[in-house]
Design a protein around this motif. Structure first.
Motif, PDB file in Angstrom:
ATOM      1  N   ARG A 156      -4.818  28.494   5.077  1.00 20.93           N
ATOM      2  CA  ARG A 156      -5.973  29.192   4.498  1.00 20.93           C
ATOM      3  C   ARG A 156      -7.248  28.383   4.715  1.00 20.93           C
ATOM      4  NH1 ARG A 156      -6.597  29.479  -1.726  1.00 20.93           N
ATOM      5  NH2 ARG A 156      -6.744  27.317  -1.154  1.00 20.93           N
ATOM      6  N   HIS A 157      -7.167  27.073   4.473  1.00 17.74           N
ATOM      7  CA  HIS A 157      -8.343  26.220   4.686  1.00 17.74           C
ATOM      8  C   HIS A 157      -8.735  26.190   6.165  1.00 17.74           C
ATOM      9  CE1 HIS A 157      -8.435  24.975   0.560  1.00 17.74           C
ATOM     10  NE2 HIS A 157      -7.227  24.450   0.617  1.00 17.74           N
ATOM     11  N   GLU A 187     -10.407  29.523   7.033  1.00 19.31           N
ATOM     12  CA  GLU A 187     -11.781  29.585   6.514  1.00 19.31           C
ATOM     13  C   GLU A 187     -12.727  28.748   7.365  1.00 19.31           C
ATOM     14  OE1 GLU A 187     -11.171  28.353   2.494  1.00 19.31           O
ATOM     15  OE2 GLU A 187     -10.513  30.346   1.830  1.00 19.31           O
ATOM     16  N   ARG A 206      -1.350  27.013   2.169  1.00 17.63           N
ATOM     17  CA  ARG A 206      -2.626  26.508   1.653  1.00 17.63           C
ATOM     18  C   ARG A 206      -3.426  25.854   2.775  1.00 17.63           C
ATOM     19  NH1 ARG A 206      -0.978  23.286  -2.486  1.00 17.63           N
ATOM     20  NH2 ARG A 206      -0.804  25.135  -3.776  1.00 17.63           N
TER      21      ARG A 206
END
Length: 118
Positions: free
Chosen positions: A103-104, A107, A100
């Protein structure tokens, strides 16, 4: 299927699980050493294909392990099996949390790469 065949599946699943995990960890560590957002995003995007390999390896390992345990009438409450399941559970939780966060980070790195790559 013979016990040797089931053992082969168990070991093949373990190799997929460990190999995929090592691949993801190496790519993640390489991304941490980079400064340019485009490089970070590229390396973190490369982790994504390893995730199904890890998950598939885990499923095959556990399924074949239960199959072997049933074949040899092993006690599923044995201490070593309990500790193995605790360790696998811990690895799944830590992997999900790290995934998680990655992923942040990916991005954000993609946004920064589009805004001048600095």
């Amino acid at each position: 299927m013979s016990a040797e065949g089931i053992l082969f599946l168990h070991l093949a699943g373990m190799l997929l699980f460990v190999g995929g995990s090592i691949t993801a960890a190496v790519l993640r560590l390489a991304a941490m050493r980079r400064e340019r957002p485009s490089e970070i995003a590229l390396l973190l995007r490369a982790v994504r294909p390893a995730v199904p390999v890890v998950a598939g390896g885990l499923v095959i390992t556990i399924a074949a392990g239960f199959w072997l345990a049933g074949r040899y009438d092993l006690d599923l409450g044995a201490t070593w099996l309990t500790l193995t399941f605790v360790l696998l559970g811990w690895m799944i939780v830590v992997g999900a949390i790290a995934g998680r966060g990655d992923r942040h980070t990916r991005e954000l790195a993609e946004r920064l790469a589009g805004d001048g790559d600095a």
